[in-house]
Design a protein around this motif. Structure first.
Motif, PDB file in Angstrom:
ATOM      1  N   ARG A  85     -39.190 -29.577   5.763  1.00 25.82           N
ATOM      2  CA  ARG A  85     -40.450 -30.371   5.736  1.00 25.82           C
ATOM      3  C   ARG A  85     -40.293 -32.063   5.714  1.00 25.82           C
ATOM      4  O   ARG A  85     -40.951 -32.582   6.440  1.00 25.82           O
ATOM      5  N   ALA A  89     -41.458 -34.473   8.663  1.00 28.40           N
ATOM      6  CA  ALA A  89     -42.298 -35.666   8.279  1.00 28.40           C
ATOM      7  C   ALA A  89     -41.457 -36.984   8.751  1.00 28.40           C
ATOM      8  O   ALA A  89     -42.267 -38.273   8.337  1.00 28.40           O
ATOM      9  N   ALA A 141     -44.452 -27.682   0.369  1.00 29.45           N
ATOM     10  CA  ALA A 141     -45.521 -28.452   0.837  1.00 29.45           C
ATOM     11  C   ALA A 141     -46.253 -29.425  -0.049  1.00 29.45           C
ATOM     12  O   ALA A 141     -46.554 -30.590   0.176  1.00 29.45           O
ATOM     13  N   ALA A 142     -46.082 -29.148  -1.360  1.00 29.26           N
ATOM     14  CA  ALA A 142     -46.675 -29.857  -2.383  1.00 29.26           C
ATOM     15  C   ALA A 142     -45.620 -30.891  -2.727  1.00 29.26           C
ATOM     16  O   ALA A 142     -46.127 -32.217  -3.134  1.00 29.26           O
ATOM     17  N   THR A 147     -43.639 -32.418  -0.622  1.00 30.87           N
ATOM     18  CA  THR A 147     -43.720 -33.448   0.327  1.00 30.87           C
ATOM     19  C   THR A 147     -44.988 -34.199   0.287  1.00 30.87           C
ATOM     20  O   THR A 147     -44.857 -35.461   0.606  1.00 30.87           O
ATOM     21  N   TRP A 148     -45.897 -33.654  -0.107  1.00 32.96           N
ATOM     22  CA  TRP A 148     -47.142 -34.515  -0.327  1.00 32.96           C
ATOM     23  C   TRP A 148     -46.889 -35.642  -1.429  1.00 32.96           C
ATOM     24  O   TRP A 148     -47.593 -36.456  -1.280  1.00 32.96           O
ATOM     25  N   LEU A 149     -46.304 -35.042  -2.461  1.00 32.49           N
ATOM     26  CA  LEU A 149     -46.253 -36.031  -3.919  1.00 32.49           C
ATOM     27  C   LEU A 149     -45.063 -36.982  -3.255  1.00 32.49           C
ATOM     28  O   LEU A 149     -45.469 -38.302  -3.670  1.00 32.49           O
ATOM     29  N   SER A 152     -45.350 -38.447  -0.402  1.00 30.46           N
ATOM     30  CA  SER A 152     -45.809 -39.157   0.479  1.00 30.46           C
ATOM     31  C   SER A 152     -46.898 -40.330   0.086  1.00 30.46           C
ATOM     32  O   SER A 152     -47.455 -40.014  -1.091  1.00 30.46           O
ATOM     33  N   GLU A 209     -49.731 -40.484   0.739  1.00 33.09           N
ATOM     34  CA  GLU A 209     -50.906 -39.739   0.584  1.00 33.09           C
ATOM     35  C   GLU A 209     -51.266 -39.524  -0.860  1.00 33.09           C
ATOM     36  O   GLU A 209     -52.407 -39.225  -1.131  1.00 33.09           O
ATOM     37  N   ALA A 210     -50.239 -39.256  -1.715  1.00 30.68           N
ATOM     38  CA  ALA A 210     -50.173 -39.170  -3.182  1.00 30.68           C
ATOM     39  C   ALA A 210     -50.353 -40.488  -3.792  1.00 30.68           C
ATOM     40  O   ALA A 210     -49.725 -40.555  -5.021  1.00 30.68           O
ATOM     41  N   CYS A 217     -51.417 -40.655  -7.612  1.00 33.27           N
ATOM     42  CA  CYS A 217     -50.852 -39.586  -8.265  1.00 33.27           C
ATOM     43  C   CYS A 217     -49.646 -39.908  -8.973  1.00 33.27           C
ATOM     44  O   CYS A 217     -48.518 -40.029  -8.328  1.00 33.27           O
TER      45      CYS A 217
END
Ligand code: NAP
Length: 247
Positions: A21, A25, A223-224, A226-228, A230, A232-233, A236
């Motif tokens: 992932r 990205a 998925a979680a 790679t979001w963290l 990025s 986008e997080a 967080c």
């Protein structure tokens, strides 16, 4: 230039799914593995085919010098912006009243000391206090940290509770230095780790008893992660995210 992410234990299972992932990205990926060189190199080839730079480094996270060497290899790929402390081991099923000190020490060496040393090297590069440009650290814990894994491996569960606390404390320590630190807690995920712990039927046995009725996939955890990693997080940090199908 693409940002660089270092993923420990990135050759198989959850780590490999994160590699796939992250490459998709646009991250350049430095993955570590312990012994399975062929699988690691195959994954590197696939990441490169996705158009990014990729490298596999043999490193046992229980060996401090190995972790330092892996980060040095990542440094040569460009500016580090993400680190995933994923490498971890389970142990054969045993009750606490039968555990040897050596067994417990071996689990803690990989799952806890390895994670702390990985975080140390990450902070030395990412933190603005070390002239870094900031970044994101994701720690891979386990739902076992809150379930306790009675009759199975309480020592492993305790090691993952330590990972949760590492994430909580480190997040606060470096929040003002541009570094976000978060923890993911997978439930039962379909990877080779269960067979390596002597329970090859664990997914088939426990999966149907999970509230959603099945085990998770490595990609659902990735998925979680790679979001963290990025932007986008961006708000967080200090979070502990269960990815456990309601278990
Ligand atoms: P896995 O399929 O067994 O893969 C383990 C990966 O870590 C491999 O790349 C392996 O390298 C590497 N590794 C093992 N020991 C290492 C060491 N001492 N130093 C460096 N690398 C090492 O495991 P997984 O299921 O993906 O688990 C990944 C993480 O998720 C672990 O921290 C685990 O505790 C956690 N987790 C897993 C589950 C689950 O149900 N699968 C649930 C909760 C939490 P080689 O290929 O060279 O052996």
């Amino acid at each position: 230039m693409n940002p660089v992410v270092l993923i420990t234990g990135g050759s198989r299972g959850i780590g490999a799914a994160v590699v796939t992932r992250a490459a998709a990205a646009g991250w350049n990926v430095c993955l570590t593995y312990r012994g399975d060189e062929a699988t690691a190199h195959d994954l590197v080839a696939r990441a490169r085919a996705a158009g990014v730079d990729a490298l596999a480094v043999r490193a046992d996270v229980a060996v401090e010098a190995d972790v330092e060497a892996a980060f040095a290899a990542a440094d040569a790929m460009g500016p580090l912006a993400g680190v995933v402390a994923n490498a971890g081991v389970v142990v054969p099923k045993a009750r606490v009243d039968t555990m040897t000190a050596q067994r417990v020490a071996d689990v803690l060496a990989v799952n806890v000391v390895g994670a702390v040393v990985t975080c140390r090297e990450a902070v030395r590069r990412l933190s603005t206090a070390h002239r870094g440009a900031g970044g994101s650290i994701v720690l891979v814990s386990s739902a076992a940290a809150r379930l306790g894994a009675p009759g199975e491996y309480v020592d492993y569960a305790a090691s993952k509770a330590a990972v949760d606390t590492l994430g909580t404390g480190l997040a606060k320590e470096v929040a003002g230095e541009g570094v976000r630190v978060n923890v993911v807690r997978p439930g039962i995920i379909d990877t080779d780790i269960h067979a390596s712990g002597g329970q090859p039927d664990r997914v088939a046995r426990i999966g149907p008893a999970v509230p959603v009725g099945r085990a998770g996939t490595a990609d659902e955890v990735a998925a979680a992660v790679t979001w963290l990693l990025s932007d986008e997080a961006s708000y967080c940090t200090g979070s502990v995210l269960d990815i456990a199908g309601g278990r």
